[in-house]
Design a protein around this motif. Structure first.
Motif, PDB file in Angstrom:
ATOM      1  N   CYS A 128       0.832  -1.202   0.000  1.00 29.00           N
ATOM      2  CA  CYS A 128       0.000   0.000   0.000  1.00 29.00           C
ATOM      3  C   CYS A 128       0.865   1.250   0.000  1.00 29.00           C
ATOM      4  N   CYS A 131      -0.391   3.270   3.709  1.00 32.08           N
ATOM      5  CA  CYS A 131       0.034   2.809   5.037  1.00 32.08           C
ATOM      6  C   CYS A 131       1.243   1.885   4.976  1.00 32.08           C
ATOM      7  N   CYS A 149      -6.301  -0.239  -0.947  1.00 29.20           N
ATOM      8  CA  CYS A 149      -5.957  -0.935   0.297  1.00 29.20           C
ATOM      9  C   CYS A 149      -7.200  -1.099   1.168  1.00 29.20           C
ATOM     10  N   GLU A 151      -7.311  -1.519   4.235  1.00 28.48           N
ATOM     11  CA  GLU A 151      -7.087  -0.896   5.549  1.00 28.48           C
ATOM     12  C   GLU A 151      -7.259   0.621   5.507  1.00 28.48           C
ATOM     13  N   CYS A 152      -6.685   1.247   4.453  1.00 27.35           N
ATOM     14  CA  CYS A 152      -6.664   2.718   4.479  1.00 27.35           C
ATOM     15  C   CYS A 152      -7.221   3.350   3.206  1.00 27.35           C
TER      16      CYS A 152
HETATM   17 ZN    ZN Z   1      -3.070   1.058   3.243  1.00 30.79          ZN
END
Ligand code: ZN
Ligand code: BJW
Length: 247
Positions: A128, A131, A149, A151-152
């Protein structure tokens, strides 16, 4: 035709305890994976900097992503060849052994090699840009644009090493340690023009290692070779391996 070189290579290896196999795209050629340079290479007629550099990626992420997506698709059905199998088998033979590869295709691991040191990352991982998290990504086909991503939400990129980027530090350190200590370095299927990886051949030779080159063509490091096996690795490595069994 190769009998003498095969015998000499086997002789160097038979008494060795610390061996490193250092590989490039040519080791996968007989599996049907194109090499980078030369006729039919991946980069024939392509601007390398546009495809394999951070600048190229930021200029046109979709184009670069598709280049890797297509390679992942082609690799999905590909199997390791006898060269990968011989090099994996040697981990059972030599007390200290490492496979140091510039390849991103994962074929050494597919042949059973453990602890492969991937200098230029892996096409089967993504990282990513937001992050920095890295994860395995084996879905094929995946997408025609860089995924986001989970996650982010930032864009991800292939976790490979592009021109101008540093090689992963821990991998480099481990590879350097193995290269510096090895008694025999087997250089397989690399043109040995991309640094810092290419420098390993000289480092090993300077530290006293014997160098065996397996390549139909002389690489840029061929002058360091004590034995040159001029032919396809998938044919010649099994001959060397068979010869090792003969006392
Ligand atoms: Zn990320
Ligand atoms: C067979 C066969 C069969 C066929 N059996 N064999 C010092 C001097 C000059 C330049 C530099 C330097 N130090 C650094 C640089 C810059 C640059 C560099 O080296 N440039 C040169 C090209 C001039 N290096 C870098 O940028 C590196 N980073 C770095 O140094 O960071 C520090 C730094 C940062 C900032 C500024 C300055 C320094 C990173 C290099 C990353 C390379 N990445 C790639 C792409 C990976 C992702 C992807 O797969 O797309 O890695 S480039 C590409 O080349 C790929 C390969 O791993 C790599 C090597 O290619 P390889 O494997 O040798 O393939 P080929 O095609 O060249 O050769 C195939 C061979 O197989 C041939 O010899 C055939 O004959 C043979 N063959 N059939 C056996 N059956």
């Amino acid at each position: 035709m190769h009998e003498q070189e095969v015998a000499r290579a086997a002789e160097l290896l038979r008494s060795a305890e610390r061996v490193v196999a250092f590989t490039g795209a040519g080791v996968s050629a007989e599996s049907g994976v194109p090499t980078f340079r030369g006729a039919g290479g991946l980069w024939e007629g392509q601007a390398v900097e546009e495809l394999a550099s951070p600048r190229g990626f930021y200029a046109d992420p979709v184009k670069v992503w598709r280049f890797y997506e297509e390679r992942r698709r082609n690799l999905a059905g590909v199997r390791p060849n006898p060269a990968h199998h011989v090099l994996a088998g040697w981990q059972e033979r030599f007390p200290q052994y490492a496979v140091v590869t510039q390849n991103v295709d994962g074929l050494h691991q597919a042949a059973g090699a453990r602890g492969v040191l991937e200098l230029h990352g892996s096409i089967w991982r993504v990282r990513c840009l937001g992050c920095g998290r890295e994860r395995e990504e084996r879905t094929v086909p995946l997408s025609q644009v860089p995924p986001l991503c989970p996650e982010c939400g930032a864009m991800v990129r292939p976790a490979v090493v592009w021109f101008g980027e540093f090689l992963p530090e821990t991998v480099m350190a481990a590879a350097f340690a193995a290269i510096e200590r090895c008694q025999v370095l087997v250089v397989v299927g690399t043109s040995a023009v991309v640094y810092p990886a290419a420098g390993f051949v000289e480092i090993a030779a300077a530290a006293g290692a014997k160098v065996i080159e397996v390549n139909p063509e002389a690489s840029s490091m061929a002058h360091f070779a004590d034995v040159a096996l001029r032919g396809p690795a998938g044919q010649l490595l099994p001959l060397v391996d068979a010869r090792l069994e003969v006392a």
